[in-house]
Design a protein around this motif. Sequence first.
Motif, mmCIF file in Angstrom:
data_model
loop_
_atom_site.group_PDB
_atom_site.id
_atom_site.type_symbol
_atom_site.label_atom_id
_atom_site.label_comp_id
_atom_site.label_asym_id
_atom_site.label_seq_id
_atom_site.Cartn_x
_atom_site.Cartn_y
_atom_site.Cartn_z
ATOM 1 N N LEU A 216 0.855 -1.192 0.000
ATOM 2 C CA LEU A 216 0.000 0.000 0.000
ATOM 3 C C LEU A 216 0.887 1.236 0.000
ATOM 4 N N VAL A 217 0.562 2.172 -0.849
ATOM 5 C CA VAL A 217 1.450 3.319 -1.029
ATOM 6 C C VAL A 217 1.107 4.443 -0.051
ATOM 7 N N ARG A 218 2.118 5.184 0.350
ATOM 8 C CA ARG A 218 1.970 6.373 1.198
ATOM 9 C C ARG A 218 2.788 7.506 0.587
ATOM 10 N N TRP A 219 2.336 8.717 0.816
ATOM 11 C CA TRP A 219 3.147 9.874 0.407
ATOM 12 C C TRP A 219 3.643 10.566 1.657
ATOM 13 N N ASN A 220 4.958 10.577 1.779
ATOM 14 C CA ASN A 220 5.595 11.228 2.899
ATOM 15 C C ASN A 220 5.908 12.656 2.503
ATOM 16 N N SER A 221 4.925 13.536 2.637
ATOM 17 C CA SER A 221 5.100 14.918 2.166
ATOM 18 C C SER A 221 5.824 15.749 3.206
ATOM 19 N N PRO A 222 6.861 16.496 2.782
ATOM 20 C CA PRO A 222 7.598 17.311 3.744
ATOM 21 C C PRO A 222 6.689 18.341 4.420
ATOM 22 N N GLU A 223 5.669 18.820 3.697
ATOM 23 C CA GLU A 223 4.789 19.842 4.286
ATOM 24 C C GLU A 223 3.613 19.238 5.053
ATOM 25 N N LYS A 224 3.073 18.156 4.503
ATOM 26 C CA LYS A 224 1.794 17.694 5.048
ATOM 27 C C LYS A 224 1.905 16.414 5.866
ATOM 28 N N GLY A 225 3.093 15.850 5.972
ATOM 29 C CA GLY A 225 3.228 14.601 6.720
ATOM 30 C C GLY A 225 2.859 13.400 5.860
ATOM 31 N N VAL A 226 2.531 12.299 6.508
ATOM 32 C CA VAL A 226 2.230 11.067 5.774
ATOM 33 C C VAL A 226 0.781 11.097 5.274
ATOM 34 N N LEU A 227 0.607 10.974 3.974
ATOM 35 C CA LEU A 227 -0.734 11.033 3.399
ATOM 36 C C LEU A 227 -1.195 9.658 2.924
#
Length: 435
Positions: A216-227
């Motif tokens: 399962l994929v996650r986006w570790n965004s520097p601004e928004k955290g883990v999405l």
Amino acid sequence: IQIHKQAHYDQLTGLTNKALFHDRLDHAIEHARRHDEVLAVMFIDLDNFKYVNDSMGHSAGDKLITIIANRLKDCVRKGDTVSRWGGDEFTVLLPSIKRLSGIYKLCTRILNEKFSNIVIEGQELRITASIGISLFPQDGDNPDKLIKNADAAMYKSKDMGKNQYNLYKPQMNDKILERISFENGLFKAMKNEEFTLVYQPQIDLESNKITGFEALVRWNSPEKGVLAPYKFIPIAEETNLILPLGEWIINEVCKLNQSWHKKGYNDLTAAVNISAKQFFQSDIVEIVKNAINNSKLNPNYLELELTESIIMDDVERAINIFNELKKMGVKISIDDFGTGYSSLSYLKQFPIDCLKIDQSFISNLTKDTINDITIANLVIDLGHKLGLQVIAEGVETKQQINFLSKYACDKIQGYIVSKPLNKVDFEKLLNKNKD
Ligand code: C2E
Ligand code: CA
Ligand code: CA
């Protein structure tokens, strides 16, 4: 005269060009200001122009633009100005508006009549457009602002499903800016390697052993955290970012599973979610083949998860792609089973391996609702009669496990076993599961 024409009129359509439109709008604003009048700017963008251009060629595209230009010119009044703003975009200046209903009527006429019966190279095209409207004085007091806001309203029409018109509303620009910044962030995420994968174990109900996992994929965004995926997968699909992202995911998962096989966990099947766009618009067969070749993973240990609705989008093509994948040895699983069409007659034709009962049925098992128990039971039976494996997902309680065991469900996945884990933690779990 020739030079004047080139500077002010679009060569292909003969319509007013950007510069002249801007000029006319400027004068119209002055006039409206002096006479206390309301004026409107319409921004029109064809919805499917790229498709015509890509599939039928540029000259067909040019013909289409010319036809649309003529029809737009025909349906406005004498003092109005139609311009070709660029590409497949048109703007219209209505210098004096008495009632909004007049604009609404014009938009309806454009959308309903002006885009029908368009025949190019013997082929009737279904063309639609999205329209945005801004008004002087309330939406801006200069040409740039009015055009920008009409454009924003046009985007709103696109967002709401195309083939419609919308008046500008002040909060639109904020939304658009937010969306643009999100899209930009998403594109950078790919380059900056901000996507990560987590792995959720699937266990066999009889042996209690881990038989595989879903990535399962996650986006570790520097601004928004883990999405979570629902926050960005739909936008990744719209912007086509899903194509490189999906390819990366398949490659990562194959490599990782192969590395686990090498460590002795050689029965582990990796399940990967495939989105509609990925399935139909990338060369999925080629991508999977490459991932298998690069990782040296035995293809029997890769499973692709697709929803029924994806398959139903284009049954013929789906079957063809499935057959290619099967030839390679890759497995196919129907995700969220029970929520879509569940067309039983099709199910027989698909070379699939596994049904994944949707979470919604599982969560209701606890509540003793006869319907969901019956459905879960039926799905398990149905799967088995078709010779398929059946897995239940979203299993959270012991009580649900009891039901599922009773009905001889093959496997489960859910928080009761484990939440999705990063690869280090997943490997620890594998280690523990050995004995
Ligand atoms: P899905 O394929 O139905 O994935 C199952 C979702 O249920 C996952 O959410 C998982 O974390 C969650 N889940 C697992 N066990 C439980 C449980 O016991 N209870 C509850 N309430 N939830 C549980 P996640 O990771 O947020 O993924 C959501 C959806 O995003 C997935 O639904 C899938 O459609 C999509 N998705 C995830 N990863 C990918 C990917 O790599 N590519 C594509 N195209 N889509 C993905
Ligand atoms: Ca899934
Ligand atoms: Ca699912």
